[in-house]
Design a protein around this motif. Structure first.
Motif, PDB file in Angstrom:
ATOM      1  N   GLY A 168      40.410  56.337  58.149  1.00  0.00           N
ATOM      2  CA  GLY A 168      40.264  57.316  57.070  1.00  0.00           C
ATOM      3  C   GLY A 168      40.743  58.718  57.371  1.00  0.00           C
ATOM      4  O   GLY A 168      41.113  59.454  56.453  1.00  0.00           O
ATOM      5  N   GLY A 235      51.235  47.006  54.789  1.00  0.00           N
ATOM      6  CA  GLY A 235      49.790  46.773  54.715  1.00  0.00           C
ATOM      7  C   GLY A 235      49.346  46.131  56.014  1.00  0.00           C
ATOM      8  O   GLY A 235      50.153  45.889  56.919  1.00  0.00           O
ATOM      9  N   LEU A 236      48.043  45.854  56.118  1.00  0.00           N
ATOM     10  CA  LEU A 236      47.548  45.201  57.333  1.00  0.00           C
ATOM     11  C   LEU A 236      47.920  43.723  57.291  1.00  0.00           C
ATOM     12  O   LEU A 236      48.046  43.146  56.212  1.00  0.00           O
ATOM     13  CB  LEU A 236      46.025  45.331  57.403  1.00  0.00           C
ATOM     14  CG  LEU A 236      45.492  46.760  57.509  1.00  0.00           C
ATOM     15  CD1 LEU A 236      43.980  46.758  57.427  1.00  0.00           C
ATOM     16  CD2 LEU A 236      45.960  47.408  58.797  1.00  0.00           C
ATOM     17  N   ARG A 238      47.553  39.918  57.033  1.00  0.00           N
ATOM     18  CA  ARG A 238      46.528  39.043  56.432  1.00  0.00           C
ATOM     19  C   ARG A 238      46.958  37.605  56.659  1.00  0.00           C
ATOM     20  O   ARG A 238      48.120  37.340  56.968  1.00  0.00           O
ATOM     21  CB  ARG A 238      46.416  39.284  54.923  1.00  0.00           C
ATOM     22  CG  ARG A 238      46.129  40.713  54.542  1.00  0.00           C
ATOM     23  CD  ARG A 238      44.699  41.056  54.827  1.00  0.00           C
ATOM     24  NE  ARG A 238      44.425  42.454  54.555  1.00  0.00           N
ATOM     25  CZ  ARG A 238      43.266  43.025  54.825  1.00  0.00           C
ATOM     26  NH1 ARG A 238      42.296  42.308  55.360  1.00  0.00           N
ATOM     27  NH2 ARG A 238      43.070  44.278  54.556  1.00  0.00           N
ATOM     28  N   PRO A 297      50.123  52.523  47.589  1.00  0.00           N
ATOM     29  CA  PRO A 297      49.923  53.175  48.901  1.00  0.00           C
ATOM     30  C   PRO A 297      48.677  52.684  49.615  1.00  0.00           C
ATOM     31  O   PRO A 297      48.565  52.821  50.830  1.00  0.00           O
ATOM     32  CB  PRO A 297      49.798  54.664  48.559  1.00  0.00           C
ATOM     33  CG  PRO A 297      49.324  54.685  47.161  1.00  0.00           C
ATOM     34  CD  PRO A 297      49.917  53.488  46.492  1.00  0.00           C
TER      35      PRO A 297
END
Ligand code: HEM
Length: 300
Positions: A168, A235-236, A238, A297
């Motif tokens: 964050g 993105g992460l 998966r 985003p």
């Protein structure tokens, strides 16, 4: 997180408090140039502190400053070339000299910081009136203590707090810094945002997230900043949990998926001027805000 008021009044209050402090810091510079990055980073991390620990820190607090330093070292390492080697050969690299050694110490430091806060919360248990993430988590741990499959443990709580700081702080602080830079470089857009804020909010200091609905241009500019200066290219990773088919492409169960966010955020087929800051990407012809499916985003 939902109980803490994500997107509701509770968390908003903490954000207001930090924004107020930040404005004071800016005002203190009396129009002279200064580097805002530290102040922004501290403010963002203090919101996370308030959510997780139930209180903010003075920005002169030595413990807080050392926490900030550790987070900076960890984030610096995760975006460095040695980290790439570490990901490939962790069992070897962790024994070699190099920046990973300091990073491990910093990682321990952040976890220990979280652990100390957890211990303080346990001393002054607030089970009846949980106020922050640690309170709610300890309450949940208590409720599920007879469940042998429960994953609510103090170690996991420390790790969750660690994750919030890592995920964050830099993402939000970088976005805010890009926002400042883009506004400086686009005085015409800055002027329009300023006018809209003045017209809609007047001199009121007590605006809320809900007011964004009355600020279509400002909202479009915020979205456009996040589109153009996305903080994560991908993105992460998966894993697909069942066989699927997307646009005719078979994706088998177990396939690793890494969404290429940047290809969507800058897709010339979707955006009129993909490489330029253009609030019209999120406005209709009457100036109303238009949400866009291609705005990714925060991941796919
Ligand atoms: C401008 C600000 C932010 C941006 C652009 C951003 C972007 C992202 C992206 C792209 C992902 C990957 C999602 C995926 O591929 O599944 C992610 C994950 C995550 N973010 Fe953020 N983020 C921001 C702020 C925050 C904040 C303030 C927090 C918490 C304090 C946070 C916590 C997380 C966590 C915990 C994950 C992992 C979620 C999971 O594993 O399912 N992020 N973020």
């Amino acid at each position: 997180m939902r109980k803490l008021g994500l997107g509701k009044k509770g968390m908003e209050h903490q954000i207001h408090e930090e924004a107020h402090q930040l404005i004071e810091t800016f005002a203190h510079a009396k129009g002279q140039p200064f580097n805002p990055s530290m102040a922004i980073r501290n403010a963002v991390s203090n919101v996370i502190c308030a959510v997780a620990f139930g209180h903010r820190f003075s920005i002169e607090d030595k413990d807080f400053l050392s926490l900030m330093e550790s987070i900076e070292v960890i984030l610096g390492f995760t975006t460095s070339i040695p980290h790439g080697f570490y990901e490939i050969l962790p069992w070897l690299v962790k024994h070699l000299p190099g920046p990973q050694k300091k990073t491990f110490l910093c990682l321990e430091h952040v976890l220990l910081f979280a652990k100390k806060e957890i211990d303080k919360h346990k001393e002054h248990q607030a089970m009846h009136e949980p106020q922050d993430l640690i309170d709610f988590y300890l309450l949940q741990m208590e409720k599920s203590k007879r469940d042998p499959n429960s994953t609510y443990t103090e170690d996991n709580l420390s790790q969750d707090i660690f994750d919030l700081f890592i995920a964050g702080s830099d993402t939000t602080a970088s976005t805010l810094q890009w926002a400042l830079l883009l506004m400086v470089n686009h005085p015409d857009i800055q002027e329009k945002v300023h006018k809209e804020l003045e017209n809609v909010l007047g001199s009121s200091q007590s605006f809320s997230y809900q007011d964004l609905k009355k600020l279509p241009y400002t909202n479009a500019v915020i979205h456009e900043i996040q589109r153009l200066q996305y903080v994560l290219l991908y993105g992460l990773p998966r894993e697909c949990v069942k066989d699927a088919n997307i646009l005719g492409f078979p994706i088998l169960k177990g396939t690793a998926i890494l969404p290429d966010l940047c290809s969507v955020l800058l897709d010339p087929k979707q955006w009129e001027t993909p490489e330029e800051l253009n609030p019209n990407h999120f406005l209709d012809k009457d100036g109303n805000f238009v949400p866009r499916e291609e705005f990714l985003p925060f991941g796919a």
